[in-house]
Design a protein around this motif. Structure first.
Motif, PDB file in Angstrom:
ATOM      1  N   VAL A 182      61.965  50.479  91.018  1.00 43.33           N
ATOM      2  CA  VAL A 182      61.281  49.790  91.362  1.00 43.33           C
ATOM      3  C   VAL A 182      59.860  50.890  92.095  1.00 43.33           C
ATOM      4  O   VAL A 182      58.730  50.482  91.765  1.00 43.33           O
ATOM      5  CB  VAL A 182      61.262  48.468  92.422  1.00 43.33           C
ATOM      6  N   PHE A 183      60.725  51.424  92.269  1.00 44.56           N
ATOM      7  CA  PHE A 183      59.607  52.645  93.107  1.00 44.56           C
ATOM      8  C   PHE A 183      59.912  54.158  92.462  1.00 44.56           C
ATOM      9  O   PHE A 183      59.949  54.856  93.698  1.00 44.56           O
ATOM     10  CB  PHE A 183      60.204  52.550  94.620  1.00 44.56           C
ATOM     11  N   GLY A 184      60.040  54.666  91.782  1.00 46.07           N
ATOM     12  CA  GLY A 184      60.262  55.182  91.205  1.00 46.07           C
ATOM     13  C   GLY A 184      59.762  56.067  90.518  1.00 46.07           C
ATOM     14  O   GLY A 184      59.040  57.785  89.527  1.00 46.07           O
ATOM     15  N   HIS A 185      57.985  55.388  90.056  1.00 45.18           N
ATOM     16  CA  HIS A 185      56.771  54.884  89.301  1.00 45.18           C
ATOM     17  C   HIS A 185      55.814  56.468  90.367  1.00 45.18           C
ATOM     18  O   HIS A 185      55.717  56.055  91.023  1.00 45.18           O
ATOM     19  CB  HIS A 185      56.585  54.435  88.621  1.00 45.18           C
ATOM     20  N   ARG A 186      55.508  57.778  89.563  1.00 49.42           N
ATOM     21  CA  ARG A 186      54.816  58.488  90.560  1.00 49.42           C
ATOM     22  C   ARG A 186      53.409  57.448  89.983  1.00 49.42           C
ATOM     23  O   ARG A 186      52.734  57.441  89.044  1.00 49.42           O
ATOM     24  CB  ARG A 186      55.460  59.911  90.218  1.00 49.42           C
ATOM     25  N   TYR A 187      52.553  57.840  91.542  1.00 47.39           N
ATOM     26  CA  TYR A 187      51.364  57.599  91.126  1.00 47.39           C
ATOM     27  C   TYR A 187      50.466  59.247  90.743  1.00 47.39           C
ATOM     28  O   TYR A 187      50.275  59.811  92.225  1.00 47.39           O
ATOM     29  CB  TYR A 187      50.940  57.419  93.187  1.00 47.39           C
ATOM     30  N   THR A 188      49.685  59.082  89.966  1.00 48.79           N
ATOM     31  CA  THR A 188      49.350  60.296  89.580  1.00 48.79           C
ATOM     32  C   THR A 188      47.677  59.948  89.619  1.00 48.79           C
ATOM     33  O   THR A 188      47.333  60.174  88.625  1.00 48.79           O
ATOM     34  CB  THR A 188      49.255  60.692  88.521  1.00 48.79           C
ATOM     35  N   GLY A 246      53.482  67.622  82.496  1.00 47.41           N
ATOM     36  CA  GLY A 246      54.263  68.210  83.747  1.00 47.41           C
ATOM     37  C   GLY A 246      55.530  66.703  84.271  1.00 47.41           C
ATOM     38  O   GLY A 246      55.768  65.776  83.602  1.00 47.41           O
ATOM     39  N   ILE A 247      56.104  67.346  85.055  1.00 46.64           N
ATOM     40  CA  ILE A 247      57.741  67.309  85.458  1.00 46.64           C
ATOM     41  C   ILE A 247      57.394  66.161  86.793  1.00 46.64           C
ATOM     42  O   ILE A 247      57.895  65.569  87.498  1.00 46.64           O
ATOM     43  CB  ILE A 247      58.903  68.003  85.604  1.00 46.64           C
ATOM     44  N   VAL A 248      55.654  66.996  87.502  1.00 47.84           N
ATOM     45  CA  VAL A 248      56.225  66.037  88.602  1.00 47.84           C
ATOM     46  C   VAL A 248      54.270  65.020  88.948  1.00 47.84           C
ATOM     47  O   VAL A 248      54.850  64.207  89.394  1.00 47.84           O
ATOM     48  CB  VAL A 248      55.346  67.049  89.876  1.00 47.84           C
ATOM     49  N   GLY A 249      53.750  65.109  87.479  1.00 46.15           N
ATOM     50  CA  GLY A 249      52.984  63.876  88.362  1.00 46.15           C
ATOM     51  C   GLY A 249      52.912  63.180  86.941  1.00 46.15           C
ATOM     52  O   GLY A 249      51.809  61.826  86.410  1.00 46.15           O
ATOM     53  N   SER A 250      53.792  63.261  85.684  1.00 45.76           N
ATOM     54  CA  SER A 250      54.190  62.058  84.661  1.00 45.76           C
ATOM     55  C   SER A 250      55.055  61.390  84.868  1.00 45.76           C
ATOM     56  O   SER A 250      55.919  61.429  86.225  1.00 45.76           O
ATOM     57  CB  SER A 250      54.778  62.853  83.648  1.00 45.76           C
ATOM     58  N   ASN A 251      54.865  60.185  83.912  1.00 45.98           N
ATOM     59  CA  ASN A 251      55.720  59.222  84.679  1.00 45.98           C
ATOM     60  C   ASN A 251      56.456  58.498  83.293  1.00 45.98           C
ATOM     61  O   ASN A 251      56.137  59.167  81.849  1.00 45.98           O
ATOM     62  CB  ASN A 251      54.559  57.788  84.778  1.00 45.98           C
ATOM     63  N   GLY A 252      57.036  57.866  82.984  1.00 45.03           N
ATOM     64  CA  GLY A 252      57.563  56.691  81.545  1.00 45.03           C
ATOM     65  C   GLY A 252      58.871  57.957  81.135  1.00 45.03           C
ATOM     66  O   GLY A 252      59.893  59.168  81.279  1.00 45.03           O
ATOM     67  N   ASP A 253      58.859  57.709  79.652  1.00 43.91           N
ATOM     68  CA  ASP A 253      59.940  58.549  78.722  1.00 43.91           C
ATOM     69  C   ASP A 253      59.427  59.662  78.421  1.00 43.91           C
ATOM     70  O   ASP A 253      60.095  61.266  78.445  1.00 43.91           O
ATOM     71  CB  ASP A 253      60.180  57.497  77.411  1.00 43.91           C
ATOM     72  N   PHE A 254      57.945  59.998  78.977  1.00 41.07           N
ATOM     73  CA  PHE A 254      57.789  61.850  79.115  1.00 41.07           C
ATOM     74  C   PHE A 254      58.275  62.362  80.243  1.00 41.07           C
ATOM     75  O   PHE A 254      58.910  63.327  80.047  1.00 41.07           O
ATOM     76  CB  PHE A 254      56.541  61.596  78.896  1.00 41.07           C
ATOM     77  N   ARG A 289      62.393  65.942  82.256  1.00 38.59           N
ATOM     78  CA  ARG A 289      63.021  66.384  83.423  1.00 38.59           C
ATOM     79  C   ARG A 289      64.774  66.812  83.105  1.00 38.59           C
ATOM     80  O   ARG A 289      65.010  67.570  83.864  1.00 38.59           O
ATOM     81  CB  ARG A 289      62.830  64.887  84.160  1.00 38.59           C
ATOM     82  N   ARG A 290      64.542  64.915  82.293  1.00 44.70           N
ATOM     83  CA  ARG A 290      66.715  66.119  81.465  1.00 44.70           C
ATOM     84  C   ARG A 290      65.978  67.060  80.893  1.00 44.70           C
ATOM     85  O   ARG A 290      67.046  67.867  81.358  1.00 44.70           O
ATOM     86  CB  ARG A 290      66.498  65.119  80.624  1.00 44.70           C
ATOM     87  N   PHE A 291      65.430  67.904  80.082  1.00 41.49           N
ATOM     88  CA  PHE A 291      65.540  69.014  79.458  1.00 41.49           C
ATOM     89  C   PHE A 291      65.164  70.336  80.507  1.00 41.49           C
ATOM     90  O   PHE A 291      65.931  70.985  80.124  1.00 41.49           O
ATOM     91  CB  PHE A 291      64.343  69.474  79.453  1.00 41.49           C
ATOM     92  N   ILE A 300      59.671  65.615  63.818  1.00 40.00           N
ATOM     93  CA  ILE A 300      59.373  64.469  65.353  1.00 40.00           C
ATOM     94  C   ILE A 300      58.325  64.836  65.630  1.00 40.00           C
ATOM     95  O   ILE A 300      57.388  65.815  65.741  1.00 40.00           O
ATOM     96  CB  ILE A 300      60.196  65.339  66.258  1.00 40.00           C
ATOM     97  N   LEU A 301      57.050  64.059  64.521  1.00 43.18           N
ATOM     98  CA  LEU A 301      55.726  63.665  64.473  1.00 43.18           C
ATOM     99  C   LEU A 301      55.394  63.639  66.269  1.00 43.18           C
ATOM    100  O   LEU A 301      54.021  64.373  66.733  1.00 43.18           O
ATOM    101  CB  LEU A 301      55.456  63.289  63.425  1.00 43.18           C
ATOM    102  N   ASP A 302      55.945  63.146  66.568  1.00 41.22           N
ATOM    103  CA  ASP A 302      55.293  62.599  68.179  1.00 41.22           C
ATOM    104  C   ASP A 302      56.190  63.625  69.407  1.00 41.22           C
ATOM    105  O   ASP A 302      56.196  62.672  70.760  1.00 41.22           O
ATOM    106  CB  ASP A 302      55.087  61.555  68.622  1.00 41.22           C
ATOM    107  N   SER A 303      56.891  64.399  68.776  1.00 42.04           N
ATOM    108  CA  SER A 303      57.150  65.713  70.272  1.00 42.04           C
ATOM    109  C   SER A 303      56.243  65.701  70.990  1.00 42.04           C
ATOM    110  O   SER A 303      55.714  66.120  71.246  1.00 42.04           O
ATOM    111  CB  SER A 303      57.874  66.705  69.345  1.00 42.04           C
ATOM    112  N   SER A 304      56.472  65.607  72.627  1.00 44.61           N
ATOM    113  CA  SER A 304      55.848  65.804  73.443  1.00 44.61           C
ATOM    114  C   SER A 304      56.077  67.526  74.228  1.00 44.61           C
ATOM    115  O   SER A 304      55.733  67.615  75.005  1.00 44.61           O
ATOM    116  CB  SER A 304      55.916  65.757  75.208  1.00 44.61           C
TER     117      SER A 304
END
Length: 1474
Positions: free
Chosen positions: A564-570, A582-590, A595-597, A760-764
């Motif tokens: 519930v509290f893991g989403h960044r306000y960006t 980026g790793i600090v200001g992004s959310n969701g699958d991105f 972050r994992r990478f 992978i066409l939609d690679s970030s």
């Protein structure tokens, strides 16, 4: 005949019996047989508006002890505290028996705790008291139970009644469930669930019963109450108690059944009252006692305890909220007191009671106002006795009427007003408040009720704002005739407290204020925590952000409920450059993917393994050697800026991992980067984080972003250059990417190639996102650790003893023969503690990055909507005094003394968004600090730096090293000014909009200016103020609103509406609106601008005095005619042409009328050529011509401002001069009286004499009088201006009209000659026979209508005019000039036509030149006499001729407040009648 005799005999017997009985009872109204004094009580209750008020009237007649007969039963009332104390306390045995017949004995039948007597009562009361004490009554355990239920009930109602950010609920419902559950937990270990149908039915029927119960029900015999004849009554009064009793019996049956089937096991002492009672029953059985403890008596005892413990307290709390809703100032005072003693970080406790006198006083005052019982429980005398010197026979029923004691005006001044301060001003008053009864039959639950009232009210006020739903409830009972004083019915909103935001800027002004006051952002937030608790809301501009200032709450939200509290306000500054990447200001699958990478890649390069230690130590050794060469000051020492040293060291560690490069000293890019980044981090503020991106990137905001966010552009530029260099090196073959790569960039490029190969066409993973990821990793990995190390050195320089302790520990571990290693960690508790303390002191971020809620949730019992920004404010945890005693001090040992403290230290954030580089940072801090302390002594260059941030107001808490300028809120001045003025305008617009809803329609106002711009335009367009108002009337109707600047003013332009408001409802519309110029000099005094008793007293005195000197009688006519003849003779003597008189019209009438009023006031006339009078009149004319509408509403401070002097001297200077003249006249008269030159005979010869007489009389009688010499000067000032200016101006208008209409002069003269024969003067007795002259005067007054805008009244309450709402306090006026030029009344209203009033006799009523209602002109009769006599005799005696052009019938001041006549001279030519 026999029947009549029997009836007479019975009545005679009853009368004699009554008479004998009254001899042995205190005095009271004479009773009637059978009905006693019911008729008397009914009459006084009806007359006074309630049962208590009725008893008060009876007390006033018969004294503080009196007898009333309830049918055939006499009852003695004690209505005095001292008498009650003497009887109920000192003689308790005589006065301690309960009267329990009638309604009181319904159901109980002599049993229970309330209605029983003797040994039964003693035994059951003692048992109840002991049992309740065992369960915590009067001890800490009771407080815990009350607060547990308080917390539960708020949490529960937040789920079911949350609406628009608050709990919205019926007040009774809330307190019934809360208090009912507290007592129920004590009695049967159960709480009521909201919506429980049994409880709802119980409360509904009980409320109906209590509202309908009356005195009569208490005295009706039981056989009658239970008979079919009385069913119609008892089904609404007593039958509801059957339902309550039935529920009690059902509860007991369930408990007995549960014990029998084993589902409830009774412990040794029991879990609640029912258990304890059942244990007592069993004990008595075993001991073979004849016991009164049985199931039947348990039911009655429970019934009594529940009713007493629930109904009274919940009702009192409902009364309390009604009082507090009407008195927000009391709420504020309580909060100030509580914040001092509790610091905002804990609940109010009973232990606080001695330190909260105002809260205690408020509870007392609530109980006094509530006085729940209109008619108190009864006692019965067991022997003949005396009460306050009056006999009372055995068996007499009596009561102490508490509600009379609590409204005793001799004890409680203004007893109808809610005023807690009365108990602080008089400490003895608290003893006179006896809401729980007095003596040995007082309420046994008193200590529970007092605890509930104190804890619930105290915590409620601290934690919630109270708001009414709809109108505020009146502090008035809806049941003044019932037995119980029920509170008003109302719904209430409990709004969780947080600072009140303003539009646009939110709470930024408060953050700035507290930051300035306390010296920084973090202490400011600690102030908010003190006031609003561990979870509070601050609005960052238009964005609400929730702050969690408690570790346990943060852990529960961010760790246990991480999804519930893991989403960044960006938004805002956070998204500058990143734009959701980026790793600090992004959310969701991105975010998950990147972050994992990053974590996997950094681990592969040694993060968290030995290889990482090697890289850190390689860079550490290299950097030491490098600086030893370039900054050496001896063989083994070097001198360097700590910030520079750690920036290059830590920056190179992370750079090696990212791009396999280290920074070298002197690198221009790196130096530029660090300087600009330092500046940026010092300047960045909370505002930047919430400013929308489109504003941040706009040219308008460039002044700000060039120092706050532009440096990050440079970081990104450097990162992008590095990527380009790498790509070029790969392309030209100078860099070959291995399978896994040598650094993060290589690994990322490998990932890009892999995704491309895998199609992978939609690679970030792209070069753009590589730049953002590198940017994030570099900033996070470099800035935080280097800053922490700089803080560490500052701390160690201030605490060499810590360095010694560290070195001793490390020598013991390493033997001094090797470097410190990560494997030593478990053996170096003091080094670990020191690093923890450095991180706590550093707490680098003053405000932490925000999370964004993805769904509605609850934090610490408070609901939070989806989409809200939330942050765990780490700096507040780390400075929490409860966790870290003396938190401003650097004390590593705190972590050794308490092992749990380390868990509360979260420098890397909390939950799934915590820093990905935590393990690297921990390794760097441990290895660099450990080895630095082992190998080097640390010395400061110059003074030792303070452990204090130079950027307490910025987002980042910089260490005290940099030479760059310190950032503060002062640098945000332009932004604050823009936001501040935008907010003011928004607030004013909203306020105007809200006010307009309670005002008649009118043109749309704008902030500050109101409708002034429209008024000026319309005045210019239509040629004057009256014409402008006429246009507004045509557009908005006969009642409309015009805003004069920020003040709304209501105009009535219809006679019938004016008559209905000012005559029929004079009390509502009678107060003077006296601000601005009207109050200049007067300051609320005088006859024109004062209000209330002052105005009434001075107006009455003036009217009476002027009447005594002839106003309205023949004597007045003589004085007017004497002055008329004198003035014409004097003017004639001053003319060269003896056959006629030439004069300036204004000057002639000014001298004539001025002298008449002056004769009345000070027995003096003005003489022609008097320089003072001529100066006065000249300046007054200028002032009145320039005087505008706006001047009426200018506040005092503005009128007295130096930059308004140029205007005020012109328009108000003359009035000051008149006042000074008035004051000089008073002074001269007093000097003459003292010297004996002037002797006041009787009432005196003029107004001044009469006033001085009144003043002296009041002095002799010791009256606190308003009749002073200062007020005499003001009264005379008012009388002179009102009596002189209006009449002389009207006469000047009259001559202008007559010069233009000689036919009117001739017609009026014919009428007068016919009446007088031309041989005598016109007299007031002729008035009824001169209709045409009367019509001429009326038409002159209509044409003149001297005031373009009339003096304003002020509404004393919310009201309605012509169907439109008007709020209390609104300025209102009847616009006489509009009525007098109403075309529907006066056809061709611009033309002078006296026939108007002859053709329609009703028109004269619509002419109101002297105002309307109770504030109309007090000199009206004098003015009417002057106009009639002067004009009548002037027309009879003289022809009027203009000197020069005939003056136009047109004002010279159409834009001023006063409609001045044209300036002209005229000739009076004597007329000789045959």
């Amino acid at each position: 005949m026999l029947f009549i005799l029997i009836l007479i005999a019975i009545l005679t017997y009853l009368v004699i019996s009554l008479w004998r009985s009254t001899k042995r009872l205190p005095k009271g109204p004479t009773p009637l047989p059978l009905i006693g004094n019911f008729h008397t009580i009914g009459y006084y209750a009806w007359k006074a508006g309630g049962i208590v008020a009725g008893f008060r009237e009876i007390k006033q007649i018969y004294g503080k002890v009196f007898t009333l007969w309830m049918g055939p039963v006499p009852m003695v009332f004690i209505a005095d505290y001292d008498v009650a104390h003497e009887t109920h306390i000192k003689r308790a045995n005589v006065f301690g028996h309960r009267y329990s017949k009638g309604g009181m004995d319904y159901l109980r039948e002599g049993k229970g705790i309330i209605a029983s007597d003797g040994d039964f009562w003693l035994e059951h009361r003692r048992f109840a008291l002991k049992t309740l004490r065992d369960f915590g009554l009067g001890r800490n355990i009771m407080e815990a139970k009350i607060m547990e239920e308080y917390r539960f009930r708020f949490d529960d109602f937040k789920k079911s009644h949350w609406k628009n950010g608050a709990i919205e609920i019926h007040s009774n419902t809330f307190f019934d469930y809360l208090v009912g559950s507290i007592i129920n937990q004590l009695l049967v270990s159960e709480r009521f669930k909201y919506g429980d149908p049994e409880f709802e039915k119980l409360k509904t029927s009980l409320t109906q019963s209590i509202e309908n119960l009356s005195i009569i029900d208490a005295f009706l015999p039981m056989w009658l109450l239970k008979s079919d004849w009385m069913k119609w009554r008892t089904k609404t009064t007593l039958a509801p108690f059957d339902y309550t009793f039935g529920l009690v019996e059902k509860t007991i049956r369930n408990r007995v059944s549960a014990i029998e089937n084993g589902s409830h096991v009774t412990s040794e002492e029991g879990d609640d009252y029912v258990d304890a009672f059942l244990i007592k029953m069993e004990k008595d059985k075993k001991e073979g006692l004849v016991s009164t403890f049985d199931l039947d008596n348990l039911a009655v005892d429970l019934y009594d305890l529940w009713l007493a413990g629930q109904e009274t307290t919940s009702t009192t709390l409902t009364w309390a909220c009604a009082c507090l809703l009407n008195h927000p100032e009391v709420v504020d005072e309580i909060r100030i007191e509580l914040e001092k003693i509790r610091g905002g970080s804990r609940s109010v406790s009973l232990s606080d009671k001695p330190n909260t006198p105002y809260l205690v006083a408020t509870v007392n005052e609530v109980q006094r106002i509530a006085s729940i019982l209109n008619f108190n429980l009864l006692r019965v005398l067991q022997e003949d006795t005396v009460i306050d010197g009056q006999p009372a026979s055995e068996g007499a029923i009596f009561t102490t009427q508490l509600s009379l004691l609590h409204t005793d005006e001799t004890l409680f001044k203004d007893h109808t007003k809610f005023n807690p301060s009365r108990f602080l001003e008089n400490n003895n008053l608290e003893k006179k408040i006896i809401p729980f009864g007095i003596g040995k039959r007082s309420c046994l639950g008193e200590s529970l009720a007092r605890a509930e009232l104190y804890l619930i009210l105290g915590n409620l006020v601290m934690e919630y704002d109270l708001e009414p739903v709809g109108e505020k409830p009146e502090i008035k009972t809806p049941t003044p005739f019932a037995l119980m004083n029920r509170p008003p019915l109302y719904d209430i909103r409990f709004v969780p407290r947080s600072p009140i935001p303003l539009p646009l800027i939110g709470n930024l002004h408060q953050i700035a204020y507290y930051a300035k006051k306390t010296g920084g952002i973090v202490p400011a937030f600690n102030e908010f925590k003190k006031q609003y608790g561990n979870v509070f809301t601050l609005w960052m501009g238009p964005v609400p952000s929730v702050y969690i200032a408690d570790f346990d709450i943060a852990y529960e939200t961010h760790v246990k409920r991480a999804n519930v509290f893991g989403h960044r306000y960006t938004i805002g500054g956070m998204d500058y450059i990143r734009e959701g990447r980026g790793i600090v200001g992004s959310n969701g699958d991105f975010w998950l993917e990147h972050r994992r990478f990053a974590l996997t890649t950094l681990r592969n390069f040694g993060l968290g393994r030995n290889i990482m230690e090697e890289k850190i130590m390689d860079e550490y050794r290299y950097r030491i050697q490098d600086f030893s060469k370039t900054h050496a000051i001896g063989k083994e020492s070097f001198e360097v800026s700590a910030a520079t040293f750690f920036d290059i060291l830590v920056g190179s560690v992370i750079n090696q991992m990212l791009v396999s490069e280290r920074f070298e000293q002197g690198d221009e890019d790196f130096q530029k980067l660090k300087v600009s980044l330092a500046k940026s981090l010092e300047e960045l503020s909370p505002i930047d984080m919430f400013t929308p991106l489109n504003i941040l990137k706009s040219p308008l905001w460039r002044w700000r972003t060039k120092v706050t966010l532009a440096p990050f552009d440079f970081v990104l530029e450097l990162v992008s250059k590095g990527i380009k260099r790498r790509m070029a090196a790969i392309e030209n073959g100078t860099h070959v990417v291995s399978e896994e790569g040598d650094d993060f960039v290589d690994a990322f490029l490998v990932k890009i190639n892999k995704d491309q190969k895998d199609k992978i066409l939609d690679s970030s993973f792209t070069l753009d996102t590589l730049a953002i990821d590198l940017y994030d990793l570099w900033l996070a990995g470099q800035e935080t650790t280097s800053t922490t190390l700089t803080w560490a050195v500052v701390c160690l320089l201030n605490h060499p003893e810590v360095v010694e302790e560290l070195r001793k520990e490390l020598d013991g571990v390493t033997g001094g023969t090797r470097g410190v290693s990560l494997t030593d960690r478990s053996k170096t508790p003091f080094l670990n503690a020191t690093i923890n303390e450095v991180q706590r002191i550093a707490s680098i971020l003053n405000i932490n990055p925000f999370r964004h809620l993805q769904e509605d949730t609850v934090i610490d019992g408070q609901p939070i909507a989806a989409g809200t920004c939330v942050t765990a404010n780490l700096a507040q945890f780390h400075s929490d005094e409860e966790l870290f005693k003396e938190h401003t001090k650097f004390k590593p040992e705190r972590f050794l003394e308490n092992n749990n403290l380390e868990k509360k230290l979260i420098p890397f954030g909390i939950g799934k968004r915590s820093c990905p580089g935590e393990s690297l940072a921990r390794a760097e801090l441990y290895l660099i600090l450990g080895n630095l302390v082992m190998e080097y002594n640390l010395e400061s260059v110059g003074p030792v730096p303070e452990i204090k941030s130079p950027t307490p107001f910025a987002l980042m808490k910089r260490p005290p090293i940099y030479d760059s300028q310190i950032g503060s809120f002062e640098n945000l001045l332009p932004m604050f000014l823009i936001l501040f003025f935008s907010t003011i305008i928004t607030v004013l617009v909203v306020q105007q909009w809200m006010k307009r809803r309670r005002l008649p329609k009118g043109p749309l106002p704008i902030p500050f200016f109101g409708n002034l711009h429209q008024l000026f335009y319309l005045c210019w367009k239509y040629g004057g103020a009256v014409a402008a108002y006429r246009h507004l009337e045509q557009e908005y109707g006969k009642v409309f609103t015009v805003w004069i600047g920020p003040l709304p003013t209501v105009y009535i332009s219809d006679y019938d509406i004016a008559h209905e408001t000012h005559i029929k409802r004079g009390n509502v519309f009678g107060a003077r609106f006296a601000v601005g110029a009207l109050n200049y000099i007067r300051e609320g005094r005088g006859i024109v601008a004062s209000n209330g008793e002052f105005w009434q007293e001075h107006r009455r005195f003036a009217l009476k005095t002027l009447r005594d000197f002839g106003l309205g009688r023949n004597l007045m006519e003589e004085k007017i005619m004497e002055e008329y003849r004198y003035r014409f003779s004097q003017t004639s003597n001053g003319n060269n042409n003896k056959s006629s008189i030439e004069t300036n019209s204004s000057m002639f009438f000014d001298l004539l009328i001025g002298s008449i009023i002056n004769q009345l006031l000070i027995s003096e006339r003005f003489e022609q050529g008097d320089p003072e009078f001529e100066k006065l009149k000249e300046s007054l004319s200028v002032g009145l011509e320039k005087f505008g509408v706006l001047d009426i509403f200018l506040p005092d401070w503005m009128m007295n401002a130096w930059w308004m002097k140029w205007r005020m001297d012109d328009i108000l200077g003359p009035f000051s001069w008149i006042h000074r003249l008035s004051a000089r006249n008073v002074k001269r008269r007093m000097e003459m009286i003292e010297s004996g030159e002037h002797v006041i005979d009787g009432n005196g010869t003029d107004f001044m004499d009469a006033y001085i007489n009144k003043s002296e009389k009041d002095k002799r009688e010791g009256v606190n009088s308003t009749f002073t010499l200062e007020n005499l000067a003001i009264d005379m000032y008012d009388l002179w201006i009102a009596g002189q200016e209006t009449t002389s101006t009207t006469l000047s208008w009259a001559c202008a009209c007559l010069l233009n209409h000689p036919e009117v002069v001739q017609k009026a003269r014919d009428e007068l000659v016919h009446l007088t024969g031309g041989h005598r003067s016109v007299s007031l007795t002729d008035k009824t026979q001169t209709p045409y002259l009367n019509a001429v005067i009326n038409e002159v007054q209509r044409i003149a209508s001297i005031l373009n805008v009339n003096i304003f009244r002020q509404t004393s309450e919310d009201t309605i005019v012509d169907g439109q709402p008007i709020a209390a306090g609104t300025a209102l006026t009847t616009h006489l000039a509009l009525i007098h030029t109403d075309e529907t009344l006066f056809k061709n209203h611009t033309k002078f036509n006296p026939e108007h009033f002859l053709e329609n006799s009703c028109l004269e009523k619509k002419l109101i030149p002297f105002g309307i209602g109770k504030r109309s002109c007090l000199g009206e009769s004098l003015a009417r006499a002057e106009l009639y006599l002067v004009l009548g005799n002037m027309i009879l005696d003289y022809d009027l001729e203009p000197i020069g052009e005939i003056p136009q019938i047109k004002t010279t001041s159409p834009f001023g407040i006063m409609k001045r006549p044209p300036v002209y001279s005229l000739r009076f030519v004597p007329v000789h009648h045959g």
